[in-house]
Design a protein around this motif. Structure first.
Motif, PDB file in Angstrom:
ATOM      1  N   ARG A 224      -2.396  -2.428   3.326  1.00 29.50           N
ATOM      2  CA  ARG A 224      -2.077  -1.699   4.563  1.00 29.50           C
ATOM      3  C   ARG A 224      -0.631  -1.930   4.985  1.00 29.50           C
ATOM      4  N   ASN A 225      -0.082  -3.088   4.631  1.00 28.69           N
ATOM      5  CA  ASN A 225       1.312  -3.395   4.957  1.00 28.69           C
ATOM      6  C   ASN A 225       2.286  -2.912   3.894  1.00 28.69           C
ATOM      7  N   LYS A 226       1.768  -2.104   2.951  1.00 27.62           N
ATOM      8  CA  LYS A 226       2.599  -1.442   1.934  1.00 27.62           C
ATOM      9  C   LYS A 226       3.222  -2.409   0.928  1.00 27.62           C
ATOM     10  N   LEU A 227       2.611  -3.590   0.761  1.00 23.82           N
ATOM     11  CA  LEU A 227       3.096  -4.475  -0.283  1.00 23.82           C
ATOM     12  C   LEU A 227       2.863  -3.840  -1.656  1.00 23.82           C
ATOM     13  N   TYR A 228       1.778  -3.068  -1.740  1.00 29.84           N
ATOM     14  CA  TYR A 228       1.484  -2.297  -2.947  1.00 29.84           C
ATOM     15  C   TYR A 228       1.506  -0.814  -2.567  1.00 29.84           C
ATOM     16  N   ALA A 229       2.191  -0.016  -3.356  1.00 27.59           N
ATOM     17  CA  ALA A 229       2.324   1.420  -3.066  1.00 27.59           C
ATOM     18  C   ALA A 229       1.084   2.172  -3.529  1.00 27.59           C
ATOM     19  N   PRO A 230       0.801   3.339  -2.920  1.00 26.96           N
ATOM     20  CA  PRO A 230      -0.309   4.175  -3.396  1.00 26.96           C
ATOM     21  C   PRO A 230      -0.170   4.468  -4.888  1.00 26.96           C
ATOM     22  N   GLY A 231      -1.243   4.267  -5.626  1.00 26.05           N
ATOM     23  CA  GLY A 231      -1.231   4.496  -7.062  1.00 26.05           C
ATOM     24  C   GLY A 231      -0.797   3.302  -7.880  1.00 26.05           C
ATOM     25  N   GLU A 232      -0.262   2.262  -7.221  1.00 29.96           N
ATOM     26  CA  GLU A 232       0.219   1.076  -7.946  1.00 29.96           C
ATOM     27  C   GLU A 232      -0.961   0.205  -8.384  1.00 29.96           C
ATOM     28  N   ARG A 233      -0.831  -0.394  -9.555  1.00 35.87           N
ATOM     29  CA  ARG A 233      -1.883  -1.272 -10.048  1.00 35.87           C
ATOM     30  C   ARG A 233      -1.738  -2.660  -9.427  1.00 35.87           C
ATOM     31  N   LEU A 234      -2.853  -3.216  -8.974  1.00 38.23           N
ATOM     32  CA  LEU A 234      -2.853  -4.571  -8.442  1.00 38.23           C
ATOM     33  C   LEU A 234      -2.734  -5.574  -9.593  1.00 38.23           C
ATOM     34  N   PRO A 235      -2.321  -6.803  -9.302  1.00 39.99           N
ATOM     35  CA  PRO A 235      -2.256  -7.813 -10.352  1.00 39.99           C
ATOM     36  C   PRO A 235      -3.604  -7.972 -11.046  1.00 39.99           C
ATOM     37  N   PRO A 236      -3.621  -8.335 -12.324  1.00 36.42           N
ATOM     38  CA  PRO A 236      -4.887  -8.491 -13.049  1.00 36.42           C
ATOM     39  C   PRO A 236      -5.714  -9.663 -12.522  1.00 36.42           C
ATOM     40  N   GLU A 237      -6.990  -9.667 -12.853  1.00 37.15           N
ATOM     41  CA  GLU A 237      -7.907 -10.680 -12.347  1.00 37.15           C
ATOM     42  C   GLU A 237      -7.433 -12.112 -12.592  1.00 37.15           C
ATOM     43  N   PRO A 238      -6.981 -12.463 -13.820  1.00 36.81           N
ATOM     44  CA  PRO A 238      -6.549 -13.856 -14.041  1.00 36.81           C
ATOM     45  C   PRO A 238      -5.416 -14.277 -13.110  1.00 36.81           C
ATOM     46  N   GLU A 239      -4.480 -13.358 -12.860  1.00 36.48           N
ATOM     47  CA  GLU A 239      -3.353 -13.677 -11.979  1.00 36.48           C
ATOM     48  C   GLU A 239      -3.818 -13.893 -10.544  1.00 36.48           C
ATOM     49  N   LEU A 240      -4.730 -13.041 -10.079  1.00 35.95           N
ATOM     50  CA  LEU A 240      -5.242 -13.205  -8.715  1.00 35.95           C
ATOM     51  C   LEU A 240      -6.116 -14.450  -8.604  1.00 35.95           C
ATOM     52  N   ALA A 241      -6.880 -14.734  -9.657  1.00 39.72           N
ATOM     53  CA  ALA A 241      -7.710 -15.938  -9.641  1.00 39.72           C
ATOM     54  C   ALA A 241      -6.843 -17.186  -9.520  1.00 39.72           C
ATOM     55  N   ALA A 242      -5.710 -17.207 -10.237  1.00 41.60           N
ATOM     56  CA  ALA A 242      -4.791 -18.343 -10.150  1.00 41.60           C
ATOM     57  C   ALA A 242      -4.132 -18.403  -8.775  1.00 41.60           C
TER      58      ALA A 242
END
Length: 241
Positions: free
Chosen positions: A23-41
Motif C-alpha cells: 500500500r505504501n508503494k514499496l512494490y509497484a503494481p505488477g512487480e514480483r515480490l521477493p521469493p519465499e526463501p528470501e522472505l523466510a530469511a
C-alpha cells in the motif's frame, strides 16, 4: 518486526507487514515480490509460514500467485467497455496495453443452446473455439466462442494466426459487426478456469454471455467469456468501441 507471543499469529503479522509495504508503494503494481526463501530469511520463519501469509494476501486481492513464476502485486483494474461495438484489442489499446487473443483449441460440436442463439437447427454443426484474452502477457479472460461451422470453416486457425476476432471476421468478408446483447453475471470459476486466470478458485469471476451479429443482423458468434474478477471492471455503454 514480528512479535512472537503477541497473541497474533506470526503468518498474519507478516501478511499485514507486506500489505503495508504494498500500500505504501514499496512494490509497484505488477512487480514480483521477493521469493519465499528470501522472505523466510527476512522474517526468521519457515517457508510454510510465508506461504500462508501469501495465501492471505491473495485472498484479499493484493497479490496474485502464478505457479512456477512467483507472487506479483495485483495491477490496477482494467476498465473493459461492453456495448454495441465491443472490441477486445481496442479496449486495451485505449488504456495503453497490448491486447490479443490466444487460441487454446477448437472442436466440431452439436450444442442445442448455442445453436438456438445462432438461429440454427439444434443439430447444426457448430465450431467451438476456446481462447484466452491476454493483456500484455496477463490472462484476463477465458472464452468459448460458438460459430456456424459451415460459414466459418477453419476459423480457429485464422484466429490463431491473426489473434483478433475482428481481423478473423474480415478474412471471411465480414467487415463490421455489433454486439446484439450481453448478459453479465457473477459466478464461481471451475478449478481449470481459476488456474488459467491465475486466481483462487474461491474468488468469483465475471461471466459474460454475448451474441455478435453482422451488418444485416444475422448472428455471427455466441460466446461465454469469464473475466478475472479482481482485475477487470466491466463498463456497460451503448457507445462502447
Amino acid at each position: 518486526m514480528v512479535e512472537r507471543g503477541s497473541g497474533v499469529a506470526v503468518w498474519r503479522q507478516i501478511g499485514e507487514l507486506l500489505a503495508d509495504e504494498i500500500r505504501n508503494k514499496l512494490y509497484a503494481p505488477g512487480e514480483r515480490l521477493p521469493p519465499e526463501p528470501e522472505l523466510a530469511a527476512k522474517f526468521s520463519v519457515n517457508r510454510h509460514t510465508i506461504r500462508r501469509a501469501m495465501g492471505e494476501l491473495e485472498q484479499s486481492g493484493l497479490v496474485r500467485i502464478e505457479q512456477g513464476r512467483g507472487t506479483f502485486v495485483q495491477e490496477h483494474a482494467i476498465d473493459y467497455a461492453i456495448g454495441r461495438r465491443t472490441r477486445f484489442s481496442e479496449n486495451l489499446r485505449s488504456q495503453g496495453m497490448l491486447g490479443y487473443i490466444e487460441v487454446m483449441g477448437s472442436q466440431s460440436v452439436r450444442a442445442a443452446e448455442a445453436a438456438r442463439h445462432l438461429g440454427l437447427a439444434r443439430t447444426a454443426p457448430l465450431l467451438r473455439v476456446q481462447s484466452l484474452g491476454k493483456a500484455e502477457n496477463r490472462c484476463i479472460d477465458v472464452s468459448e466462442h460458438y460459430l456456424d461451422e459451415r460459414r466459418f470453416p477453419d476459423f480457429a486457425d485464422i484466429l490463431r494466426k491473426l489473434r483478433s476476432i475482428s481481423r478473423a471476421y474480415a478474412h471471411y468478408g465480414v467487415s463490421d459487426y455489433t454486439r446484439k446483447w450481453s448478459r453479465i453475471t457473477a459466478a464461481m470459476p471451475t478449478p481449470e478456469v481459476a488456474r488459467l486466470l491465475g486466481q483462487p478458485k474461491t474468488r468469483p469471476i465475471l461471466q459474460v454471455e454475448s451474441l455478435n451479429v453482422d451488418g444485416d443482423g444475422a448472428p455471427l458468434q455466441y460466446s461465454v467469456t469469464r473475466f478475472v474478477g479482481d482485475w477487470v471492471q466491466l463498463m456497460v455503454s451503448d457507445e462502447a468501441a
